[in-house]
Each structure stands twice: as C-alpha cells, then as structure tokens.
Scaffold this active site. Sequence first.
Site, PDB file in Angstrom:
ATOM      1  N   GLY A  48      25.968  92.486 -43.883  1.00 12.94           N
ATOM      2  CA  GLY A  48      25.961  91.152 -44.455  1.00 12.94           C
ATOM      3  C   GLY A  48      27.068  91.060 -45.482  1.00 12.94           C
ATOM      4  O   GLY A  48      27.634  92.088 -45.889  1.00 12.94           O
ATOM      5  N   GLN A  53      31.015  88.233 -53.059  1.00 11.93           N
ATOM      6  CA  GLN A  53      31.689  89.513 -52.812  1.00 11.93           C
ATOM      7  C   GLN A  53      33.156  89.334 -52.454  1.00 11.93           C
ATOM      8  O   GLN A  53      33.912  90.316 -52.453  1.00 11.93           O
ATOM      9  CB  GLN A  53      30.979  90.285 -51.696  1.00 11.93           C
ATOM     10  CG  GLN A  53      29.598  90.787 -52.095  1.00 11.93           C
ATOM     11  CD  GLN A  53      28.962  91.572 -50.969  1.00 11.93           C
ATOM     12  OE1 GLN A  53      28.337  90.999 -50.094  1.00 11.93           O
ATOM     13  NE2 GLN A  53      29.141  92.885 -50.978  1.00 11.93           N
ATOM     14  N   CYS A 101      25.900  98.956 -50.075  1.00 15.47           N
ATOM     15  CA  CYS A 101      26.567  97.674 -50.295  1.00 15.47           C
ATOM     16  C   CYS A 101      28.073  97.882 -50.238  1.00 15.47           C
ATOM     17  O   CYS A 101      28.584  98.858 -50.800  1.00 15.47           O
ATOM     18  CB  CYS A 101      26.172  97.140 -51.670  1.00 15.47           C
ATOM     19  SG  CYS A 101      26.937  95.557 -52.074  1.00 15.47           S
ATOM     20  N   LEU A 102      28.777  96.969 -49.584  1.00 13.46           N
ATOM     21  CA  LEU A 102      30.237  97.077 -49.502  1.00 13.46           C
ATOM     22  C   LEU A 102      30.891  96.966 -50.878  1.00 13.46           C
ATOM     23  O   LEU A 102      32.025  97.396 -51.055  1.00 13.46           O
ATOM     24  CB  LEU A 102      30.788  95.991 -48.575  1.00 13.46           C
ATOM     25  CG  LEU A 102      30.378  96.115 -47.101  1.00 13.46           C
ATOM     26  CD1 LEU A 102      30.811  94.864 -46.326  1.00 13.46           C
ATOM     27  CD2 LEU A 102      30.969  97.366 -46.468  1.00 13.46           C
ATOM     28  N   HIS A 143      18.769  91.378 -49.964  1.00 16.20           N
ATOM     29  CA  HIS A 143      19.973  91.984 -50.544  1.00 16.20           C
ATOM     30  C   HIS A 143      21.102  90.952 -50.633  1.00 16.20           C
ATOM     31  O   HIS A 143      21.747  90.811 -51.678  1.00 16.20           O
ATOM     32  CB  HIS A 143      20.381  93.185 -49.679  1.00 16.20           C
ATOM     33  CG  HIS A 143      21.642  93.857 -50.104  1.00 16.20           C
ATOM     34  ND1 HIS A 143      21.676  95.163 -50.557  1.00 16.20           N
ATOM     35  CD2 HIS A 143      22.937  93.420 -50.150  1.00 16.20           C
ATOM     36  CE1 HIS A 143      22.934  95.476 -50.859  1.00 16.20           C
ATOM     37  NE2 HIS A 143      23.715  94.445 -50.615  1.00 16.20           N
ATOM     38  N   GLU A 144      21.325  90.208 -49.543  1.00 11.92           N
ATOM     39  CA  GLU A 144      22.430  89.232 -49.541  1.00 11.92           C
ATOM     40  C   GLU A 144      22.138  88.063 -50.469  1.00 11.92           C
ATOM     41  O   GLU A 144      23.033  87.587 -51.175  1.00 11.92           O
ATOM     42  CB  GLU A 144      22.714  88.734 -48.121  1.00 11.92           C
ATOM     43  CG  GLU A 144      23.213  89.810 -47.156  1.00 11.92           C
ATOM     44  CD  GLU A 144      24.341  90.659 -47.715  1.00 11.92           C
ATOM     45  OE1 GLU A 144      25.220  90.130 -48.433  1.00 11.92           O
ATOM     46  OE2 GLU A 144      24.349  91.864 -47.449  1.00 11.92           O
ATOM     47  N   HIS A 147      22.954  88.733 -54.075  1.00 15.16           N
ATOM     48  CA  HIS A 147      24.370  88.615 -54.448  1.00 15.16           C
ATOM     49  C   HIS A 147      24.706  87.215 -54.967  1.00 15.16           C
ATOM     50  O   HIS A 147      25.565  87.054 -55.822  1.00 15.16           O
ATOM     51  CB  HIS A 147      25.266  88.902 -53.236  1.00 15.16           C
ATOM     52  CG  HIS A 147      25.520  90.355 -52.985  1.00 15.16           C
ATOM     53  ND1 HIS A 147      26.067  91.198 -53.926  1.00 15.16           N
ATOM     54  CD2 HIS A 147      25.317  91.126 -51.877  1.00 15.16           C
ATOM     55  CE1 HIS A 147      26.193  92.413 -53.408  1.00 15.16           C
ATOM     56  NE2 HIS A 147      25.741  92.403 -52.166  1.00 15.16           N
TER      57      HIS A 147
HETATM   58 NI    NI Z   1      25.789  94.029 -50.846  1.00 18.15          NI
END
Ligand code: NI
Length: 190
Positions: A48, A53, A101-102, A143-144, A147
Amino acid sequence: MIRQIVQIGNPALRQIADAVKESEVASTEIQNLIDDLIETMRSANGAGLAATQIAAPYRICVIEVNKNPRYPYKPDIPLTVLINPKVTFLTEERINVYEGCLSVPNLRGKVDRCPEILIEGLDRDGQILSFVAKGISAGTFQHELDHLDGLVFTDRMKDASSLTTIDEFAANHEEEFKQQVINIVKNYGS
Ligand code: NI
C-alpha cells in the site's frame, strides 16, 4: 510517474492530510496523483502507499497485494483506491502482527490491529465505497489509513522489543509468523 517515497524523519510523513473535495476528485491533479501512487507502490513492491508518503497532503491511499515478494504470507487484495477513507472497528478483538513500511526501511515490528473493520470512502471515480476488511488485510488497511493522520506503524507498537531488521525477521521470526498468518486467515478468512 514514480515518485520519491519519503522516509521516517521527514516532516511530510507527520502531516495530517487534507480531505479531498468531492468536486476535485476528477481533477487532473488528483487523478495524476492516484496514478503516481499506484505506479510508485508497484515499483517498490509495497502492499500500500499513502499520499503523505510521497509528500502530497491529501487523504488518498492505494492498496494492492498480489503475491507480494516483500510480504509473501499476505493474502491478496485487489487494487483499491481510497479517497477520504474512514474506518470503524467492528470487534473488540485485536491481532498482534508484524508490519513493515516503505517509509521505515529495513524494519518490521509487531502492532495490534483490529481484525474486522468497516471502511467507507470514495473510489477514484467519486463513487461511494463501503466494505468490510478482515484479518491480515484489515491490518493493511489500518496501516495505510494511519499514514493519512501522520502515523507510522512504530507509533502503534506497545513494545519496541519486537523491532527487527528484515534479515533478522527472515532468520528468526518469519516461520513462526507464517503460522500465525495461516491461523488468522483460517479464523477471519483473509
Ligand atoms: Ni507504511
């Protein structure tokens, strides 16, 4: 266009994103942003990606799991674009699962997530979306959505001792976690 993913420490990741006006959903700016999110997520093998981000302060995130090499144990989720998403927890239960997480490179850690949630929002055509997500997939959506409120998974960790690098995760925790995921999928269907 593939965009740069900001990393933990970048203030953009901590911004509370702005709601997208319904009249702006069809705009070139928002539609291009959604295309960039999808392209960037796929190129980074993410499950995601949220607009914060890539330092775009809008309440938009994309989710897709399709035999993900970063998370081989995750059940598949078809490509989902969420605009102004809201989450409602449907159970008091929690699962304690590893996330990555990226924007938090090379780390995994365990987070409590609600395993049955209602998600409501708009899709990229401005149509109303409303669906229930369960199990591991419910965690991915939470999680998304976090953000969009400037939160990363490490903020949700009650106990930092489960933090692990990806190599140490593979060597010491992945096997056990795969079994946990199999049980979660058995219990919740995804
Ligand atoms: Ni993330």
